[in-house]
Each structure stands twice: as C-alpha cells, then as structure tokens.
Enzyme design. Structure first.
Site, short mmCIF file in Angstrom:
data_model
loop_
_atom_site.label_atom_id
_atom_site.label_comp_id
_atom_site.label_asym_id
_atom_site.label_seq_id
_atom_site.Cartn_x
_atom_site.Cartn_y
_atom_site.Cartn_z
N SER A 21 11.89 -2.19 -10.13
CA SER A 21 12.33 -2.18 -11.54
C SER A 21 12.50 -0.74 -12.01
CB SER A 21 11.30 -2.89 -12.42
OG SER A 21 11.14 -4.21 -12.04
N HIS B 299 12.27 -9.69 -6.88
CA HIS B 299 11.32 -10.64 -7.46
C HIS B 299 11.80 -12.08 -7.22
CE1 HIS B 299 10.37 -7.28 -10.55
NE2 HIS B 299 9.28 -7.42 -9.81
N LYS C 240 1.59 0.63 -21.74
CA LYS C 240 2.68 1.01 -20.84
C LYS C 240 4.01 0.86 -21.58
CE LYS C 240 4.16 0.01 -16.11
NZ LYS C 240 3.93 -0.87 -14.97
N ARG D 245 6.68 -4.26 -0.28
CA ARG D 245 8.00 -3.82 0.17
C ARG D 245 7.90 -2.83 1.31
NH1 ARG D 245 9.36 -2.21 -5.82
NH2 ARG D 245 7.26 -1.49 -5.39
O1 PNS Z 1 4.38 -5.29 -11.53
P1 PNS Z 1 3.13 -4.46 -11.58
O2 PNS Z 1 3.16 -3.55 -12.79
O3 PNS Z 1 2.86 -3.73 -10.30
O4 PNS Z 1 1.89 -5.49 -11.79
C1 PNS Z 1 0.58 -5.03 -11.90
C2 PNS Z 1 -0.38 -6.15 -12.35
C3 PNS Z 1 0.11 -6.83 -13.63
C4 PNS Z 1 -0.48 -7.20 -11.27
C5 PNS Z 1 -1.78 -5.50 -12.56
O5 PNS Z 1 -1.64 -4.37 -13.37
C6 PNS Z 1 -2.79 -6.44 -13.20
O6 PNS Z 1 -3.21 -7.40 -12.61
N1 PNS Z 1 -3.20 -6.15 -14.47
C7 PNS Z 1 -4.13 -6.97 -15.22
C8 PNS Z 1 -5.45 -6.26 -15.48
C9 PNS Z 1 -6.40 -6.41 -14.30
O7 PNS Z 1 -6.76 -7.49 -13.91
N2 PNS Z 1 -6.77 -5.25 -13.73
C10 PNS Z 1 -7.63 -5.19 -12.57
C11 PNS Z 1 -6.82 -5.30 -11.28
S1 PNS Z 1 -7.84 -5.08 -9.89
#
Ligand code: PNS
Length: 166
Positions: free
Chosen positions: A129, A18, A42, A91
């Site tokens: 993570s 990150h 989560k 990645r």
């Molecule tokens: O680090 P992560 O868990 O892969 O991040 C995922 C994240 C936070 C980017 C994604 O879950 C997100 O944007 N959640 C917010 C809800 C949302 O907008 N959902 C629709 C996505 S198309």
C-alpha cells in the site's frame, strides 16, 4: 467446528496482493473477517469508512467474508469473534522480522490463536500500500496492482492534496 479467521491490517488502500491473499485464505476457512485497524496515531490516506467501502466494492461479500474495523489488541478482537486463526501475508524476507515478532507476541498473549502466513502470487510479491501511494502521488501508474476503483480514488485524493499544497 466452523473455521473462522481474521485477516487484520491497515488496508490503506487494499491492493491486488491483499485480494490474492483473501482468495487463498477462503480455500481453507469457513469464514474470513477482514479487519481494519483503527489507528488514530497513524496518518492514513483513506478513512476507515472509505477503506471498508473500497473492499466492499471489489469483493463479493457473502456469508464467508465479512469486513469490520477494530481497535485495541488484535488477539482480544480475534477472541471476541470466536476466530481461531490470524491470516498474514509474507511477501519477502524483509517482512519476516516484523511478522515473526508479532506472531510470537500474539501467541504469548493468546496461545489458542494461530497465525497462518500465506504467500501472495509472485506478481504481487513486491506490492505494498505504501509503494502504490507513493507511485500514484508522483504521477506513475499502478494499474494492475490495485483495483481500478482504488487507483481512481487514490488519484483523486492525491491530486486534491497537490492542489492544496500549491
Ligand atoms: O497492515 P499492517 O499495518 O501491517 O497491519 C498491522 C496490524 C494491524 C496487524 C498490527 O498493527 C496490529 O495487530 N495492531 C493491533 C494492536 C496489537 O494487537 N498490537 C500488538 C501486536 S503483537
């Protein structure tokens, strides 16, 4: 116009992958907002407050870097912050499917916001993570993959968990 980007994620916890991405993004944005998703569904190892604290302690915050939390739709948050870009890391090919869907869905919801994918340095291309938590919980070392403070905090949490179980 000020180029503002949001780097969203769970950051549970922040890894050197990150951090590598944050430095890369800062090469071409004027302001980067690191935004931690508040997701009560989560199960996380660290609270959002702890995750924010760890990031604050390992990157020098200035006018170019902000750290925040958000809930709800990412595009709504990005719009509220008057940002034009979402930064995500890629990645490996295995990330692509999920990231592709998310980027296109976000574009459908808000066509004015672009998702920019950045590749981390090769030595972090296999760091996640989830894996560092697993390794740490099994007593392995993750030195060099996460900041020292993060490793110490993970060890503390995961050891406490083990004591509770026994
Ligand atoms: O680090 P992560 O868990 O892969 O991040 C995922 C994240 C936070 C980017 C994604 O879950 C997100 O944007 N959640 C917010 C809800 C949302 O907008 N959902 C629709 C996505 S198309």
């Amino acid at each position: 116009m000020k180029r503002i980007a949001v780097y969203p994620g769970s950051f549970d916890p922040v890894t050197n992958g990150h951090l590598d991405l944050i430095h890369r993004a800062l090469e071409f944005v004027d302001e980067l907002i690191i935004a931690i998703l508040v997701n009560p569904e989560k199960q996380a190892l660290f609270t959002v407050k702890e995750r924010m604290e760890m990031i604050r302690n390992v990157i020098p915050l200035n006018d170019d870097i902000k750290i925040d939390q958000f809930d709800g739709l990412l595009v709504d948050y990005v719009r509220k912050k008057k940002a034009q870009m979402i930064i995500r890391g890629l990645r490996a090919v295995s990330d692509f499917d999920y990231e592709f869907q998310m980027a296109l869905m976000n574009r459908r919801l808000e066509p004015g916001i672009e998702t920019i994918f950045l590749l981390p340095a090769e030595q972090y291309s296999y760091v996640s993570s989830r894996l560092v938590k697993e390794i740490c919980s099994l007593g392995g070392t993750v030195r060099g993959l996460v900041p020292d403070e993060v490793e110490k905090r993970m060890q503390k949490k995961l050891q406490t968990g083990k004591r509770r179980e026994s």
